[in-house]
Design a protein around this motif. Structure first.
Motif, PDB file in Angstrom:
ATOM      1  N   ARG A 111      14.804  78.464  -5.723  1.00 41.38           N
ATOM      2  CA  ARG A 111      15.021  79.573  -6.670  1.00 41.38           C
ATOM      3  C   ARG A 111      14.909  79.100  -8.113  1.00 41.38           C
ATOM      4  N   GLY A 135      10.922  65.075 -17.237  1.00 35.84           N
ATOM      5  CA  GLY A 135      11.836  64.962 -16.103  1.00 35.84           C
ATOM      6  C   GLY A 135      11.030  64.685 -14.849  1.00 35.84           C
ATOM      7  N   ALA A 136      11.570  63.834 -14.002  1.00 30.63           N
ATOM      8  CA  ALA A 136      10.838  63.448 -12.796  1.00 30.63           C
ATOM      9  C   ALA A 136      11.787  63.240 -11.629  1.00 30.63           C
ATOM     10  N   MET A 219      14.693  74.025 -18.250  1.00 27.90           N
ATOM     11  CA  MET A 219      15.422  74.345 -17.016  1.00 27.90           C
ATOM     12  C   MET A 219      16.616  73.442 -16.753  1.00 27.90           C
ATOM     13  N   ASP A 222      22.217  73.492 -18.132  1.00 34.00           N
ATOM     14  CA  ASP A 222      22.980  74.534 -17.440  1.00 34.00           C
ATOM     15  C   ASP A 222      24.479  74.329 -17.613  1.00 34.00           C
ATOM     16  N   GLY A 292      16.124  78.699 -18.929  1.00 31.62           N
ATOM     17  CA  GLY A 292      16.524  79.015 -17.544  1.00 31.62           C
ATOM     18  C   GLY A 292      17.866  78.377 -17.223  1.00 31.62           C
ATOM     19  N   THR A 293      18.919  79.188 -17.202  1.00 30.24           N
ATOM     20  CA  THR A 293      20.264  78.629 -17.019  1.00 30.24           C
ATOM     21  C   THR A 293      20.713  78.645 -15.560  1.00 30.24           C
TER      22      THR A 293
END
Ligand code: NAD
Length: 321
Positions: A111, A135-136, A219, A222, A292-293
């Motif tokens: 999601r 980021g990986a 992304m 959060d 995108g939280t």
């Protein structure tokens, strides 16, 4: 009540089904048909675990429930289990009776990947050719795999704080038949789309690393205090999010808001664009940024979709409860 165990999710859920579920629920949130409940997140003082609940109700899709779970940092080392653990519980909105219990670990990854993909579909330039990854880790591979389906990307470029992890991205790019190149951060100016998905608490990507016309999906942020991109970048961009209240408090926008660089009213819901009540990208030079939280309704939407698929295939476990 139906049970769909974690072990069944990989065979049931597709990236397409996750994308559709998330796009639909973002639209329902923006039209006022669906809302998220306040998030609970607690350090429980046992095993250094963070535990919490993300819930909501979608009146349009008639999906009510919550995701319960969190992060147990010792799981892998001590027990060979993954550190992130979550379960989704769905309830019948007519009666309040529990209707399903669904493994939430893989669904969370799917999601989250679907959310950045929905943002790319609606906000990236149609002619986007180069996708950049910051980021990986675990989640980065899911984000990249899903994003590659949204445009005819010809190259993946990647940067990671821990460069030894970059082969994770190279592998996904290779599987999709797209060349991969490791770059330094100023090299990100080649990207038409950038996804950041790190656990950083200070910015890596600076405003001058981003070219006009780029779409960013941030992304990783959060939680209060996390940050992936320079706050000034949000002032240069048209900012979209899943949920404005989360964006300004725990999302990437928390810093630009705190520094007075943008106002809450500068941030639009991605769902408004999906519904056609916001114009979205209006020029090829505009920088668009999706914060995108991660909201509970995303979890409920994919869980409801997976329950339908499990019932269709006859593999949902039914218990008298
Ligand atoms: P992971 O531990 O597998 O990967 C962490 C990544 O962050 C790696 O690329 C690592 O190199 C990088 N990193 C670590 N410290 C850094 C630093 N100081 N500066 C820059 N980069 C650094 O974690 P993951 O599962 O891939 O999750 C990544 C992030 O995404 C986490 O912050 C997680 O909370 C967040 N997340 C967000 C959502 C959402 O819905 N928005 C959903 C799931 C995960």
């Amino acid at each position: 009540m139906l049970i769909v165990p974690e072990r069944e999710i990989a065979d049931l859920m597709t990236r397409e089904a996750a994308f559709d579920a998330v796009e639909k629920v973002f639209a329902a949130m923006a039209s006022g048909d669906a809302y998220n409940f306040p998030v609970i997140r607690e350090a429980i003082g046992h095993e250094d675990a963070l535990y919490g609940f993300k819930g909501g109700f979608d009146r349009a899709g008639l999906t009510l429930g919550l995701k319960a779970g969190g992060y147990w940092p010792n799981n892998l080392e001590k027990r060979g289990l993954i550190n992130h653990q979550s379960t989704v519980f769905l309830f019948d909105p007519d009666t309040g009776k529990p209707s399903a219990m669904v493994g939430g670990n893989l669904l969370t990854a799917l999601r989250t990947a679907a959310a950045s993909s929905v943002s790319i579909k609606h906000l990236a330039r149609k002619d986007a050719k180069v996708i950049g990854m910051i980021g990986a880790g675990h989640q980065a591979t899911f984000q990249l795999r899903a994003a590659l389906e949204q445009r005819a990307f010809e190259k993946v470029i990647g940067w990671n704080y821990h460069p030894e992890m970059l082969p994770n991205l190279a592998k996904v790019a290779e599987e999709a038949g797209v060349p991969f190149e490791a770059v330094d951060l100023p090299g990100m100016d080649e990207a038409d789309v950038i996804i950041s998905i790190t656990s950083a608490f200070s910015p890596s990507l600076m405003a001058d690393h981003v070219s006009p016309g780029t779409h960013l999906a941030c992304m990783g942020t959060d939680t209060k205090g996390k940050q992936e991109v320079e706050a000034g970048l949000l002032a240069r961009a048209s900012v979209f999010t899943d949920e404005v209240a989360q964006s300004i408090s725990i999302g990437e926008a928390q810093h630009a808001i705190a520094e007075g660089l943008i106002r809450e009213s500068d941030i639009a819901q991605l769902g408004a664009m999906i519904n056609g009540t916001h114009p979205g990208r209006t020029s090829d030079d505009q920088i668009t940024l999706y914060d995108g939280t991660g909201v509970g309704l995303q979890d409920l939407a994919v869980a409801a979709a997976v329950v339908d698929l499990a019932v269709e295939r006859g593999i949902a476990i039914e218990v008298d409860f």
